[in-house]
Design an enzyme around this catalytic site. Structure first.
Site, short mmCIF file in Angstrom:
data_model
loop_
_atom_site.label_atom_id
_atom_site.label_comp_id
_atom_site.label_asym_id
_atom_site.label_seq_id
_atom_site.Cartn_x
_atom_site.Cartn_y
_atom_site.Cartn_z
N HIS A 1 -42.45 33.67 31.97
CA HIS A 1 -41.41 33.93 32.99
C HIS A 1 -40.13 33.12 32.71
CE1 HIS A 1 -44.57 35.83 35.42
NE2 HIS A 1 -45.31 34.78 35.11
N SER B 1 -14.21 32.38 18.55
CA SER B 1 -13.46 32.99 19.63
C SER B 1 -11.98 33.00 19.29
CB SER B 1 -13.69 32.22 20.93
OG SER B 1 -12.74 32.59 21.91
N LYS C 1 -15.90 27.53 20.28
CA LYS C 1 -17.01 28.48 20.36
C LYS C 1 -17.61 28.79 18.99
CE LYS C 1 -18.26 30.72 23.34
NZ LYS C 1 -17.59 31.96 23.79
N GLU D 1 -26.92 39.05 18.73
CA GLU D 1 -26.43 39.80 19.89
C GLU D 1 -26.25 41.28 19.54
OE1 GLU D 1 -23.95 36.36 22.35
OE2 GLU D 1 -22.87 37.80 21.11
#
Length: 470
Positions: free
Chosen positions: A156, A277, A283, A290
């Site tokens: 979970h 970024s 970043k 992704e």
């Protein structure tokens, strides 16, 4: 009429119809397979005395020239010639003259296109299986380097019990092993020859289908001509297998995204597999996992799309079946790209062992072992469970973890506690207590790594054997 089939028609095809129905925009990817199948077909026509040997040799020489031009990028495919078969035949006739028109003797575009796709997909299955093996290798190597690295295990997405990081990685090795097994098993259904089925009923010419199968390296031929030209099960099966592979890649992608975040900081992906970024210079984005996670949906869509096309088609061939190719090509490209990137990304991934250990030391994932400790002292498990629940609640209220408690604090909850509880709660002890086959104990994980390596070595023999035949 410029169409090779135009004899029956009195007017040309509407240009919009021509553009809408043409498949050359995507089935040109089958050019080499189309020539390969044609070479075997015309060789058989000569062997069976259907074409004079002189014509056969002329056609074979012409096909080789066309193939060379295709590989050199010198062939300009035409929408007016509809598909790869007509385009190749037009090129052939342009090379050797009208004798090229004899190539189509004893076959139809229906059995020809099916043959092309069988040839194409069997090659891709071998290549993709090899890529899966490469990913397994990278995961096994990381597992070997982290056989003593302890990390929280989750259910979970909540910390559950400590495990070896190697054990976690080996779970994916098992997933990808099943994926590779499914691909290799599908090969026997892909490697069946449909050529010779004609449009749907076979042919009046005395062809030898088994000879063609032998020439092309097929293990057998379709038993039924209707089935041969209408079967797309082998593509559906491939798309289903690819969907499962993408599902597993997507699950691993999600974990890599989480693990590489500041909140987890369990791993760092190599700069070569990340981007930055345009506005936030600090970043480092995990774009590869992704995007793989995102592209999983398009592979699922290709599977559902083909199933929907096939669900109500009468036998045998229907133009709807032209929709079988784009999804297949797209899935091959998507899956190939993902696997090519994943293996080196995993291989170069840095594991933050200190951060993982810190996480294990600051949670209650060792709580189950206290219950087991009390059960060993004779307390029924349900009572032990209640004792530990109260102990954990006490720790939360006091801002402590289980190993921070004094023995007196432990004894508040049960007189069965003694000094041995501190040894039991050490992360290494918790991990190694799971000393069962398939468990996370160090000795079990080391054995699992050995088994995984042996299994992979054996699986690679299949790839080597079948790659040599292609």
């Amino acid at each position: 009429m410029s169409k090779l089939w135009g004899g029956r028609f009195t007017k040309g095809t509407n240009k919009l119809v021509e553009e809408y129905t043409a498949s050359i925009g995507f089935d040109k990817a089958l050019a080499e397979e189309d020539v390969q199948g044609s070479l075997a077909h015309v060789t058989m026509l000569g062997k069976c005395g259907i074409l004079p040997q002189e014509d056969v040799e002329t056609i074979k020489e012409g096909l080789q020239k066309v193939l060379e031009k295709v590989r050199a990028g010198e062939v300009e495919f035409s929408v007016s010639d509809e598909d790869i078969h007509m385009n190749i035949e037009k090129q052939l006739i342009g090379e050797i003259g009208p004798v090229g028109g004899k190539l189509h003797t004893g076959r139809s575009r229906n059995d020809q296109v099916a043959t092309d796709m069988h040839l194409y997909l069997r090659n891709r299955v071998v290549e993709l299986t090899d890529l899966l093996h490469g990913l397994q290798e990278a995961l096994i190597e990381q597992a070997r380097d982290n056989v003593e690295t302890i990390v929280p295990g989750y259910t979970h997405l909540q910390r559950a019990q400590p495990i070896l990081f190697a054990h976690h990685l080996l779970a994916y090795v098992s997933m990808f092993r099943r994926d590779a097994e499914r691909l290799t098993d599908s090969y026997k259904r892909i490697n069946v020859l449909p050529l010779g089925a004609g449009a749907l009923a076979g042919t009046t010419f005395p062809i030898d289908r088994h000879f063609v199968a032998e020439q092309l390296g097929f293990d057998g031929v379709y038993e039924n001509s209707l089935d041969a030209v209408s079967d797309r099960d082998f593509i559906v099966e491939f798309l289903a297998n690819a969907s499962l592979i993408m599902a597993h890649l997507s699950r691993l992608s999600e974990e890599l995204v989480l693990w590489s975040s500041t909140e987890f900081s369990f791993v760092e992906l190599d700069d070569a597999f990340c981007t930055g970024s345009s506005i936030m210079p600090q970043k480092k984005n995990p774009d590869v996992p992704e995007l793989v996670r995102g592209k999983t949906g398009r592979v699922y869509g290709n599977l559902i799309g083909l199933l929907t096309v096939l669900k109500s088609l009468p036998l045998a061939y229907n133009k709807d079946m032209q929709e079988d190719k784009e999804g297949m090509f797209d899935t091959v490209a998507t899956l190939t790209g993902a696997l090519q990137l994943f293996a080196p990304m995993i291989a170069t991934m840095k594991v933050n062992k200190g951060r993982m250990r810190e996480a294990v030391n600051t949670d209650f994932s060792n709580a189950t072992d206290i219950a087991d400790f009390l059960v060993g002292k004779g307390l029924p498990f349900r009572q032990a469970h209640e004792v530990i629940g109260k102990t954990v609640l006490y720790c939360i209220n006091e801002g402590k973890f289980l190993l921070d408690l004094t023995l007196d604090e432990f004894k508040q909850f049960s007189p069965l506690f003694d000094e041995n509880i501190y040894a039991v709660l050490q992360p290494e002890a918790v991990v190694n207590a799971r000393n069962v086959y398939g468990g996370t104990a160090t000795v079990q994980v080391q054995a699992a790594i050995g088994r995984a390596e042996e299994s992979l070595l054996e699986a690679k023999k299949w790839v080597a054997e079948h790659a040599a035949k292609l």
